[in-house]
Design a protein around this motif. Sequence first.
Motif, PDB file in Angstrom:
ATOM      1  N   UNK A   1      88.125 -58.909-101.564  1.00 21.26           N
ATOM      2  CA  UNK A   1      87.088 -58.608-102.564  1.00 21.26           C
ATOM      3  C   UNK A   1      85.843 -58.044-101.884  1.00 21.26           C
TER       4      UNK A   1
ATOM      5  N   UNK B   1      84.906 -66.224-111.664  1.00 22.89           N
ATOM      6  CA  UNK B   1      85.208 -64.809-111.626  1.00 22.89           C
ATOM      7  C   UNK B   1      86.672 -64.567-111.246  1.00 22.89           C
TER       8      UNK B   1
ATOM      9  N   UNK C   1      83.161 -55.177-103.135  1.00 25.47           N
ATOM     10  CA  UNK C   1      81.738 -55.467-103.267  1.00 25.47           C
ATOM     11  C   UNK C   1      80.893 -54.576-102.366  1.00 25.47           C
TER      12      UNK C   1
ATOM     13  N   UNK D   1      80.268 -69.553-109.750  1.00 23.38           N
ATOM     14  CA  UNK D   1      80.393 -68.241-110.390  1.00 23.38           C
ATOM     15  C   UNK D   1      81.536 -67.453-109.756  1.00 23.38           C
ATOM     16  N   UNK D   2      81.652 -67.520-108.414  1.00 24.14           N
ATOM     17  CA  UNK D   2      82.724 -66.802-107.716  1.00 24.14           C
ATOM     18  C   UNK D   2      84.106 -67.306-108.152  1.00 24.14           C
TER      19      UNK D   2
ATOM     20  N   UNK E   1      69.779 -68.219-107.768  1.00 24.16           N
ATOM     21  CA  UNK E   1      70.154 -69.393-106.972  1.00 24.16           C
ATOM     22  C   UNK E   1      69.921 -69.183-105.478  1.00 24.16           C
TER      23      UNK E   1
ATOM     24  N   UNK F   1      73.229 -65.958-110.362  1.00 28.89           N
ATOM     25  CA  UNK F   1      73.696 -65.823-108.978  1.00 28.89           C
ATOM     26  C   UNK F   1      72.511 -65.491-108.077  1.00 28.89           C
TER      27      UNK F   1
ATOM     28  N   UNK G   1      75.944 -72.991-107.232  1.00 29.31           N
ATOM     29  CA  UNK G   1      75.936 -72.039-108.351  1.00 29.31           C
ATOM     30  C   UNK G   1      76.784 -70.811-108.018  1.00 29.31           C
ATOM     31  N   UNK G   2      76.560 -70.233-106.838  1.00 32.64           N
ATOM     32  CA  UNK G   2      77.339 -69.035-106.488  1.00 32.64           C
ATOM     33  C   UNK G   2      78.812 -69.384-106.316  1.00 32.64           C
TER      34      UNK G   2
ATOM     35  N   UNK H   1      77.691 -65.769 -96.984  1.00 31.49           N
ATOM     36  CA  UNK H   1      78.432 -64.932 -97.932  1.00 31.49           C
ATOM     37  C   UNK H   1      79.928 -64.958 -97.619  1.00 31.49           C
TER      38      UNK H   1
ATOM     39  N   UNK I   1      89.252 -65.576-114.064  1.00 33.61           N
ATOM     40  CA  UNK I   1      89.415 -64.767-115.274  1.00 33.61           C
ATOM     41  C   UNK I   1      89.892 -63.348-114.944  1.00 33.61           C
ATOM     42  N   UNK I   2      90.202 -63.124-113.670  1.00 33.68           N
ATOM     43  CA  UNK I   2      90.754 -61.826-113.271  1.00 33.68           C
ATOM     44  C   UNK I   2      92.272 -61.847-113.467  1.00 33.68           C
TER      45      UNK I   2
ATOM     46  N   UNK J   1      74.705 -72.353-102.030  1.00 30.75           N
ATOM     47  CA  UNK J   1      74.517 -73.298-103.127  1.00 30.75           C
ATOM     48  C   UNK J   1      75.759 -73.318-104.012  1.00 30.75           C
TER      49      UNK J   1
END
Lengths: 315, 265
Positions: free
Chosen positions: B94, B34, B98, B30-31, A115, A112, B26-27, B117, B37-38, B24
């Motif tokens: 969320x 995430x 964070x 990943x988000x 990137x 993360x 990738x984030x 973000x 799987x919660x 990008x």
Amino acid sequence: MTQTQLSTTGARPSQVPAVSLSGVTKDFGAVHAVRGIDLQLQQGEIVAFLGPNGAGKTTTIDMVLGLSRPTTGEVSVLGLQPRQAIARGLVSAVMQTGGLVKDLTVRETVEYTASLFADSKPVDEVLENAGITEIADRKVAKCSGGEQQRLRFAMALLPDPALLLLDEPTTGMDVEGRRTFWSAIRRDAEQGRTVLFATHYLEEADQYADRIVLISKGLIVADGSGSEIRALAAGRSVRATLPDADVDRLAAIGGVDGVEVRGETVILHAKDSDAVARYLLTETDARDLEITSKGLEDAFLSLTGPHHDDAGDDQ
Amino acid sequence: MTTVTTPGTIDPTTRKVPPLGGFNTTILGIELKRMLRNRRTIFFTLVFPAGLFFAFGGTKGWDDNAGHGNVAAYIMVSMALYGAALTAASSGAMVAMERALGWSRQLRLTPLSPVVYISIKAMVALVMGALAVVVVNTAGLVQGKPDMPVGRWVACGVLAVVCTLVFAALGVFVGYLVPGENAMQILGPGLALMSFLGNVFIPIDDHTSLIWHIAQWTPMFGVAEVTRSPLTGDLPWYAVVNAVGWLVVFVLGAAWRMSKDTARV
């Protein structure tokens, strides 16, 4: 308050300074957290930032990181605005706590972060260097404090920063871990990385920093190498075994600043330790005489202590 | 890596700023992983709205006429909207977690722009909202009671996803306003109340009653009318104004809190 300006060590003034603060102040309402700091860090220096709680260390670091703006004065990092330096991956910071998401794995956290930078070291290489390859698939929540700290380091080193800010970096590390850590930091500094770390391990500052910047009540009170800082609080301690010591008589010896009695042991603090030693050995029954110079801790206390309070009038 | 490694010097001019403020895939990936799987998110996204539909969608009078379809279809569309709103709001909230963990501060030490973000959070909220819509509609298909023309059915689904944006913005706003885990404890009951007032759970039929006059001003009312308009064939102007108005309020609120937050962090 007079600032004790000492020679800066390892300075290479021909280059752009890694950090430059000029006339920086920061107010939070009526509270003057930083009262006017001028500081230049040269590239490749390892600098310890020392000071009691509430001295303005964190506030100053936040301004270097571009997380807050100074009320007055200028902050620049490698000749850039702090935010511009951050956007180029030139600055990283490792905080002692927080800053991690618990339900991400170690690898995901590094991926993360990687990137986000225009240039980043390969994730696998960084995991390997930080010694966390084996736990890469573990959730952050299941990592120990030490493992989380190594993860924070891995993240900080991803963009190959020119300036690294560390908050109490070796808390919780054992002696061996601390030594390994600092030799790695030293290696990177030789490549030109500047390291500024906040610590309350005075010995650590003395041992590993090229330069110690002592800050108290929002002002720099001393700036120099460990031995230079120590020399500022001149004086030595004379320790001897002396049953039934007459405290008043001992305190009356010329140059004695303080007398402590612990059972049969007396400890005298004095600028002229030779005179004290001579007196004890010739005029009293004192034996087992020991003379030690004051530690960095004493220097720290005497420089940041209450008698330097003259600037702290409106708090 | 293009760092100059001549001892004692690093040339800042060799360093680049990432494009798009750090955005990008990738984030984004990943988000999403995430969220998926919660367990709590999965329950509220996939299980809860479908369960509500099964509970309400088969009640007496389900086969009565409602616009271009039947009452079961009306209930299905409403439940899909509720599920999507709940999911989107919790995804947006969320941000609160964070912030409490210091992750937003950590991200401020990277080139990631705060706007990017939040945009990523909004995108994740939309995807999760869409998932909730798909699940409830699939539940409707499996149950077999909802009935409306395919085109209108799809239109209702798409509108539900679009309207989800209002609640993604609300989630982010509340996430900045309320610290830590409390954000969701406010949003959960809050959304249920809004849904009652917004004609999502029980239709308010008496258009002269006080409750109707209050309901018209609440955030769920407009989006519910908009989402169901392909089915009902009726789209009152004040419902559109309501939906757009609340979107603007929540987006501005989130932007305001965010700028305060980044100034202070």
